[in-house]
Structure formats: C-alpha cells, structure tokens
Design a protein around this motif. Sequence first.
Motif, PDB file in Angstrom:
ATOM      1  N   ALA A  63      41.314  40.917  52.108  1.00  0.00           N
ATOM      2  CA  ALA A  63      42.649  40.615  51.578  1.00  0.00           C
ATOM      3  C   ALA A  63      42.542  40.057  50.165  1.00  0.00           C
ATOM      4  O   ALA A  63      43.358  40.395  49.292  1.00  0.00           O
ATOM      5  N   PHE A  64      41.538  39.212  49.920  1.00  0.00           N
ATOM      6  CA  PHE A  64      41.324  38.663  48.583  1.00  0.00           C
ATOM      7  C   PHE A  64      41.095  39.794  47.589  1.00  0.00           C
ATOM      8  O   PHE A  64      41.704  39.815  46.511  1.00  0.00           O
ATOM      9  N   ALA A  65      40.209  40.735  47.941  1.00  0.00           N
ATOM     10  CA  ALA A  65      39.868  41.829  47.026  1.00  0.00           C
ATOM     11  C   ALA A  65      41.082  42.707  46.735  1.00  0.00           C
ATOM     12  O   ALA A  65      41.327  43.086  45.584  1.00  0.00           O
ATOM     13  N   GLN A  66      41.858  43.023  47.754  1.00  0.00           N
ATOM     14  CA  GLN A  66      43.047  43.866  47.542  1.00  0.00           C
ATOM     15  C   GLN A  66      44.066  43.152  46.656  1.00  0.00           C
ATOM     16  O   GLN A  66      44.641  43.751  45.749  1.00  0.00           O
ATOM     17  N   ALA A  67      44.300  41.886  46.915  1.00  0.00           N
ATOM     18  CA  ALA A  67      45.246  41.120  46.101  1.00  0.00           C
ATOM     19  C   ALA A  67      44.731  40.987  44.667  1.00  0.00           C
ATOM     20  O   ALA A  67      45.509  41.092  43.711  1.00  0.00           O
ATOM     21  N   TRP A  68      43.437  40.761  44.511  1.00  0.00           N
ATOM     22  CA  TRP A  68      42.840  40.630  43.186  1.00  0.00           C
ATOM     23  C   TRP A  68      43.022  41.920  42.385  1.00  0.00           C
ATOM     24  O   TRP A  68      43.407  41.894  41.218  1.00  0.00           O
ATOM     25  N   VAL A  69      42.754  43.057  43.028  1.00  0.00           N
ATOM     26  CA  VAL A  69      42.879  44.352  42.353  1.00  0.00           C
ATOM     27  C   VAL A  69      44.324  44.583  41.922  1.00  0.00           C
ATOM     28  O   VAL A  69      44.585  44.952  40.775  1.00  0.00           O
ATOM     29  N   ARG A  70      45.268  44.354  42.818  1.00  0.00           N
ATOM     30  CA  ARG A  70      46.685  44.551  42.460  1.00  0.00           C
ATOM     31  C   ARG A  70      47.087  43.645  41.305  1.00  0.00           C
ATOM     32  O   ARG A  70      47.702  44.077  40.333  1.00  0.00           O
ATOM     33  N   SER A  71      46.734  42.387  41.416  1.00  0.00           N
ATOM     34  CA  SER A  71      47.124  41.407  40.409  1.00  0.00           C
ATOM     35  C   SER A  71      46.516  41.710  39.036  1.00  0.00           C
ATOM     36  O   SER A  71      47.222  41.730  38.026  1.00  0.00           O
ATOM     37  N   ARG A  72      45.229  41.933  38.977  1.00  0.00           N
ATOM     38  CA  ARG A  72      44.549  42.151  37.703  1.00  0.00           C
ATOM     39  C   ARG A  72      44.876  43.515  37.100  1.00  0.00           C
ATOM     40  O   ARG A  72      44.895  43.663  35.883  1.00  0.00           O
ATOM     41  N   HIS A  73      45.135  44.505  37.955  1.00  0.00           N
ATOM     42  CA  HIS A  73      45.515  45.818  37.421  1.00  0.00           C
ATOM     43  C   HIS A  73      46.924  45.752  36.840  1.00  0.00           C
ATOM     44  O   HIS A  73      47.164  46.202  35.729  1.00  0.00           O
ATOM     45  N   ASN A  74      47.853  45.157  37.592  1.00  0.00           N
ATOM     46  CA  ASN A  74      49.231  45.078  37.117  1.00  0.00           C
ATOM     47  C   ASN A  74      49.383  44.104  35.961  1.00  0.00           C
ATOM     48  O   ASN A  74      50.146  44.349  35.032  1.00  0.00           O
ATOM     49  N   GLY A  75      48.675  42.996  35.990  1.00  0.00           N
ATOM     50  CA  GLY A  75      48.831  41.968  34.967  1.00  0.00           C
ATOM     51  C   GLY A  75      48.032  42.228  33.703  1.00  0.00           C
ATOM     52  O   GLY A  75      48.528  42.034  32.594  1.00  0.00           O
ATOM     53  N   LYS A  76      46.780  42.651  33.843  1.00  0.00           N
ATOM     54  CA  LYS A  76      45.899  42.829  32.686  1.00  0.00           C
ATOM     55  C   LYS A  76      45.605  44.295  32.381  1.00  0.00           C
ATOM     56  O   LYS A  76      44.959  44.593  31.390  1.00  0.00           O
ATOM     57  N   GLY A  77      46.015  45.192  33.268  1.00  0.00           N
ATOM     58  CA  GLY A  77      45.764  46.610  33.043  1.00  0.00           C
ATOM     59  C   GLY A  77      44.317  47.009  33.262  1.00  0.00           C
ATOM     60  O   GLY A  77      43.856  48.006  32.713  1.00  0.00           O
ATOM     61  N   LEU A  78      43.575  46.246  34.067  1.00  0.00           N
ATOM     62  CA  LEU A  78      42.165  46.549  34.276  1.00  0.00           C
ATOM     63  C   LEU A  78      41.987  47.786  35.155  1.00  0.00           C
ATOM     64  O   LEU A  78      42.762  48.034  36.074  1.00  0.00           O
ATOM     65  N   ALA A  79      40.948  48.543  34.866  1.00  0.00           N
ATOM     66  CA  ALA A  79      40.613  49.762  35.600  1.00  0.00           C
ATOM     67  C   ALA A  79      39.545  49.447  36.652  1.00  0.00           C
ATOM     68  O   ALA A  79      38.973  48.347  36.658  1.00  0.00           O
TER      69      ALA A  79
END
Length: 186
Positions: free
Chosen positions: A73-89
């Motif tokens: 759950a941490f990894a999924q939330a981290w990916v969503r947050s950092r992709h949407n917020g910082k645009g990370l790939a």
Amino acid sequence: MAYRRRQWPDRGEVQPPADPEAAARDICLRQLTLSPKTRAQLAEALARKAIPDEVAEQVLGRFTEVGLIDDEAFAQAWVRSRHNGKGLAPRALSAELRRKGVDEETVKEAVADLQPEDLDAAARALVARKLASTAGLDPAKRTRRLVGMLARKGYAPGLAYQVVRDALAESSSDDDFDSPPPDAPL
C-alpha cells in the motif's frame, strides 16, 4: 551577560532501553504518526535506538499483521503521489522506493500501474511548464535542457525526445501566429 555553552552528554553508544518491546512499539507508532513508513525504514529506526533484533522483528511482525505496516500500500500510494505531484516516471519512482527499502517485486507491481498515456501526458505537462523559461536559448541548448529535465525525472530517452520535439514544434508554430508578418502594417 555571559552565556554558557550547553554541555551535551556523550553521544557515543546508544544504550538499550529497559523495556525494549515497549520502546520498540513507541518508536514505531511515533514514526508512523509522522508519515507512512516501510518496514525497512522502521527496522532502521529501531536499530538506531539499540532495540535488539529479535524484539524489533517481533514488533514489526505484529504491526504488519494488524495492518499498520503495509509496504504494498505504501508503494502504490507513493507512486501515485510522486507521479501526480512531481511528474516522476517509473525509473525514478523505482529508485526512490528501493532507497526506502521496498522489495523489488513490490516496486515492479507499484510502477506497473502507470499507463503509457499517463506518462506521456505528465511529460508533456512538465515540458509545457518549463518551455517559457528556455525561450531565448539556442534550439539545441533548449532541447538538451528539456530532455535532461525529463531524464532526471526518469523518462525514457525516446519519449523525452519525442515530447520535446513536439513541444518545440508547437511552440515555434505558436510564435508564427503571435507575431505579425514583417510587412504587416502596425
């Protein structure tokens, strides 16, 4: 008025607490109150406080069992947050998750949720935001800066070059429409 220097106690070896299990629970709860953490991050925090390994493993196991620690759950939330917020790939997101101690299989599953359309849209949005600040530069230098920015955010070179090429082409065609022709009356 003279100020005295504060004397700090010796910061050498950390002494184990009298009740290591209660201390381990307190440390974990305090850490989780601040922000979500991975099991590896909590294990590191316990090790810094001289909690014995067997006690740390027992407490971490119990916290995982009751759902307070969930690396997936941490990894999924981290990916969503950092992709949407910082645009990370995916590449940059994977590196961040690995640094946080998430296992490789969980990392792969978390970044697999990102769709190619989402990556393309995020890359285009990042370039659009940065485009104006590179307006006066030589086209080659402008391209390098924009592609480099996308590369640092983890985008594949092919996608980065395509997005930048499209944005620069669109930008130059917009410039053609914005400026009057040279022979037009003012």
